[in-house]
Design an enzyme around this catalytic site. Structure first.
Site, PDB file in Angstrom:
ATOM      1  N   HIS A   1       4.626  39.763  19.054  1.00  0.00           N
ATOM      2  CA  HIS A   1       4.694  40.041  17.613  1.00  0.00           C
ATOM      3  C   HIS A   1       5.259  38.842  16.863  1.00  0.00           C
ATOM      4  CE1 HIS A   1       8.754  40.853  19.040  1.00  0.00           C
ATOM      5  NE2 HIS A   1       9.174  40.708  17.801  1.00  0.00           N
TER       6      HIS A   1
ATOM      7  N   ASP B   1       7.887  38.538  13.606  1.00  0.00           N
ATOM      8  CA  ASP B   1       8.837  39.515  13.052  1.00  0.00           C
ATOM      9  C   ASP B   1       8.419  40.070  11.695  1.00  0.00           C
ATOM     10  OD1 ASP B   1      10.572  39.623  15.197  1.00  0.00           O
ATOM     11  OD2 ASP B   1      11.665  37.835  14.545  1.00  0.00           O
TER      12      ASP B   1
ATOM     13  N   HIS C   1       6.256  35.969  19.432  1.00  0.00           N
ATOM     14  CA  HIS C   1       7.186  35.955  20.560  1.00  0.00           C
ATOM     15  C   HIS C   1       7.193  37.305  21.261  1.00  0.00           C
ATOM     16  CE1 HIS C   1       9.522  37.296  17.079  1.00  0.00           C
ATOM     17  NE2 HIS C   1      10.280  37.969  17.926  1.00  0.00           N
TER      18      HIS C   1
ATOM     19  N   ARG D   1      21.071  38.913  15.679  1.00  0.00           N
ATOM     20  CA  ARG D   1      19.807  38.472  15.093  1.00  0.00           C
ATOM     21  C   ARG D   1      19.854  38.548  13.574  1.00  0.00           C
ATOM     22  NH1 ARG D   1      15.173  41.228  13.514  1.00  0.00           N
ATOM     23  NH2 ARG D   1      13.176  40.559  14.348  1.00  0.00           N
TER      24      ARG D   1
HETATM   25  C1  SIN Z   1      13.045  39.981  18.777  1.00  0.00           C
HETATM   26  O1  SIN Z   1      11.870  40.247  18.952  1.00  0.00           O
HETATM   27  O2  SIN Z   1      13.485  39.706  17.665  1.00  0.00           O
HETATM   28  C2  SIN Z   1      14.014  39.980  19.955  1.00  0.00           C
HETATM   29  C3  SIN Z   1      13.639  38.966  20.972  1.00  0.00           C
HETATM   30  C4  SIN Z   1      14.541  39.012  22.169  1.00  0.00           C
HETATM   31  O3  SIN Z   1      15.402  39.891  22.271  1.00  0.00           O
HETATM   32  O4  SIN Z   1      14.385  38.146  23.039  1.00  0.00           O
END
Ligand code: SIN
Length: 282
Positions: free
Chosen positions: A100, A102, A258, A273
């Site tokens: 995805h 974000d 990612h 985050r």
């Molecule tokens: C995310 O998708 O923001 C989290 C990625 C992760 O936890 O590695």
């Protein structure tokens, strides 16, 4: 002009940046240098940082104003910080565990995401990234002409809608996610977007939030996405960030996707985050 010590991770994207203490104000020159590194490498990693939440917030604000965080309850007293935590024994669906970009279902999806690894497994729990400029640039001229004029429909439904992966509160989850009917809303974005800083074109679709193509019936949209989505994440376009304690990774959601890897059962992972606001894709 500040020169940073930058070491690329793969030939496709990603770089480790050495010699910066993110706990100190970067100042304009070094902030600009970090943004240039992001424009060139798309994903950058700063190792061995020892940050309070306030220092992480201060670093984020040097990159831009906060983005909006939907569906996930933020850290108390820090409305723009999400604790992406998973206890050693947890078994539910992994947050971020599908390809995805974000919050691509937002009208103004975030430009950057910052993820700080406070406690990370000794091995496992890596995050994989894929370069969406390369996804666009490696299409044939004929396919590029087809996708240039298309728009994709994005929605949070599959994740946060009533029937979605995180649609029902999970009392055993360390992340407090509140799915809702708001996830049924859709946004239409260009399938090929132009990055405002680099002027390069990137594919802007992903497996979880792209639910169809605008102005096409479901079968037509699915057929094209069935080709494009695997194309977007072929191995030559990727890099894998191996987390170490105190690592901070920043990625540009406008030209990457990612995927968090669910391979660390028995180990605890605690990340913080923050998203940085982005523009309407064009
Ligand atoms: C995310 O998708 O923001 C989290 C990625 C992760 O936890 O590695």
């Amino acid at each position: 002009m500040t020169d940073l010590d930058i070491r690329p991770i793969t030939g496709a994207l990603g770089a480790d940046i050495h010699g910066l203490d993110l706990g100190e104000p970067l100042g304009t020159e070094r902030t600009d240098a970090v943004k240039r590194a992001l424009a060139q490498h798309l994903v950058v990693v700063f190792r061995d940082q020892d940050l309070t939440i306030e220092q992480l917030e201060a670093f984020a604000l040097q990159l831009g104003p906060y983005g909006e965080t939907p569906f996930v309850t933020p850290l108390e007293g820090h409305p723009n910080v999400v604790a992406v935590a998973r206890e050693a024994q947890e078994k539910g669906a992994l947050f971020g565990g599908t390809w995805h970009s974000d919050w691509s279902f937002q009208a103004h999806p975030p430009s950057y995401t910052i993820l700080y690894g406070k406690e990370v497994p000794a091995h496992g729990g890596d995050t994989v990234f894929t370069n969406q400029y390369l996804a666009y640039e490696t299409l044939s001229p004929g396919m590029r002409r087809i996708v240039e004029g298309l728009k994709a429909v994005h929605s949070a439904d599959r994740s946060y809608g009533p029937g979605g992966t995180f649609g029902r509160p999970d009392p055993n989850s360390s992340i407090n996610i509140q799915g809702s009917e708001a996830a049924l809303e859709t946004q239409v974005h260009p399938l090929v977007r132009t990055h405002p800083d680099t002027n390069r074109k990137a594919l802007f679709i992903n497996d979880v939030y792209t639910v169809g193509l605008d102005d096409m019936n479901a079968a037509e949209g699915a057929a094209l996405l069935d080709f494009l989505l695997p194309h977007c994440r072929q191995i030559a376009f990727t890099c894998r960030v191996r987390w170490t304690p105190g690592a901070v990774t920043v990625w540009d959601n406008r030209c990457t996707q990612h995927h968090a890897i669910d391979d660390y059962a028995g180990s605890r992972r605690e990340m913080y985050r923050i998203t940085v606001a982005g523009e309407k894709p064009y």
